[in-house]
Design an enzyme around this catalytic site. Sequence first.
Site, PDB file in Angstrom:
ATOM      1  CB  SER A 245     -12.371   6.161  13.818  1.00  0.00           C
ATOM      2  OG  SER A 245     -13.622   6.339  14.441  1.00  0.00           O
ATOM      3  CE  LYS A 246     -14.431   3.123   6.651  1.00  0.00           C
ATOM      4  NZ  LYS A 246     -14.196   1.748   6.362  1.00  0.00           N
ATOM      5  NE  ARG A 247     -16.297   2.880  15.486  1.00  0.00           N
ATOM      6  CZ  ARG A 247     -15.359   2.938  16.420  1.00  0.00           C
ATOM      7  NH1 ARG A 247     -15.637   3.412  17.596  1.00  0.00           N
ATOM      8  NH2 ARG A 247     -14.131   2.519  16.175  1.00  0.00           N
ATOM      9  NE  ARG A 248     -13.892   9.562  17.077  1.00  0.00           N
ATOM     10  CZ  ARG A 248     -13.772   8.418  17.761  1.00  0.00           C
ATOM     11  NH1 ARG A 248     -14.756   7.988  18.513  1.00  0.00           N
ATOM     12  NH2 ARG A 248     -12.675   7.717  17.677  1.00  0.00           N
ATOM     13  N   GLY A 249     -17.206  10.344  11.340  1.00  0.00           N
ATOM     14  CA  GLY A 249     -17.243  11.187  10.139  1.00  0.00           C
ATOM     15  C   GLY A 249     -16.365  10.625   9.039  1.00  0.00           C
TER      16      GLY A 249
END
Length: 464
Positions: A245-249
């Site tokens: 997900s966006k939060r993880r890269g």
Amino acid sequence: MTQKIRTRIAPSPTGFLHLGTARTALFSWAFARHFGGDFVLRIEDTDVARSTQESVEQILQAMHWLGLDYDEGPFYQMQRLERYQAVVEQMLAAGTAYRCYCTPEELDAMREAQKARGEKTGYDGRWRPEPGKVLPPVPEGVKPVVRFRNPAEGDVTWNDLVKGPITINNREIDDLIILRPDGVPTYNFAVVVDDWDMSITHVFRGDEHVNNTPWQINIFRALGAPLPQFGHVPVILGDDGLKLSKRRGAVSVTAYEEMGYLPEAMLNYLARLGWSHGDDELFSREQLVSWFDGEHLSKSPAQWDAAKLAWVNAQYLKQADDGRLATLATAQLRRKGVAVSDAQVTPAHCALFKDRCTTTADLADWLAMYFAPVAPSAEEQAQHVTEAVKPALLALAARLATVDWEKAAINQAIKDTIGEHGLKMPQLAIPVRVLVCGRAQTPSVDAVLSLFDRKIVIDRLQAL
Ligand code: GLU
């Protein structure tokens, strides 16, 4: 197989092309190409509040970058509203759909009451016509939705191309809304009408849609439409084992383009996320197409592995045409704020450094020294550019002012200088690198220098 294979990708334009969607697109594309079929692009833009034209353009651009060419489309669902509404009318007439006048407040109350009784939440069928049932009076001023009259009994079963046989009992699913009061269809309905109208034979998609499939199959059946085969591809997990997900890269294809990955590397890497052909790790687009027959798709989630992607990219970078790399490195230099004109980065620049790079952004990091000032660190200067070696550096600068500006002559000038000053090669070559390149390690110094503008080399040597 006599029927023409037709696959599709149906992204929602509410953001960039996500890596997961790109992988599904790739599988759908490769499957169609393998069987000589068609690949269709459909933009599912019925979430009007979140869909944007910018996102459509980014999706198209990312598909183009990956080389996922489509035979038909892009089709836009918002341009097909009349068609969905006409199908709804047919269903209302046939009794496979009905109007429901529940207000959002009523639905909330229904859900709360179900929860309070410890029941599964869902639509309770209060507007569902049944033989002998008296429906509530139609309230004034409420615009109805249209619901699908899902079969009350029996199982929905399909043989998933990835997950194998799946069975859901109809008692577990309620009558879903197919048309909103504003005349816009919901996903589960529009997708069926489209897959039917577009003669889609195989639907590959992310497994977050598994729970939607029973509804869709029931709607296909209610319409008398032929069923496609479904293949639900497991999610991609991030390095940390959680859903990518966006939060993880970075999760968008465009971000990888910007980071300097090559599309052929990305395609190769994405194909291996949840699919395999023996132990093959590196393969061409043509090989992928010749191998991809829908078998060997993994049932378990794929693991994103940034280090492996970097390795794959590095392999493709080594083989890439140097002229093409020059164009890509130019764009990366500009992205880093280094001003270069179109022909300034040459194929020779790229040939010299590409083996040391993972991405074209790394390549640009190397090449920046040719086009922008360098800033050697104080430690490296103190360590390598010693008082003892300064006379030799100045002597080399003087020699370089007159030699032919090519590798062999530069090499000779360096050799003559170390001979004259009683130095060993590294004692001169390293300070030259520090001053001219801003770093102590580079490929062979004569080759590196020969790609500079002569004046820059002399100025940097003399500035010690
Ligand atoms: N618009 C849906 C999505 O992006 C498409 C799902 C499907 O392929 O049916 O998830």
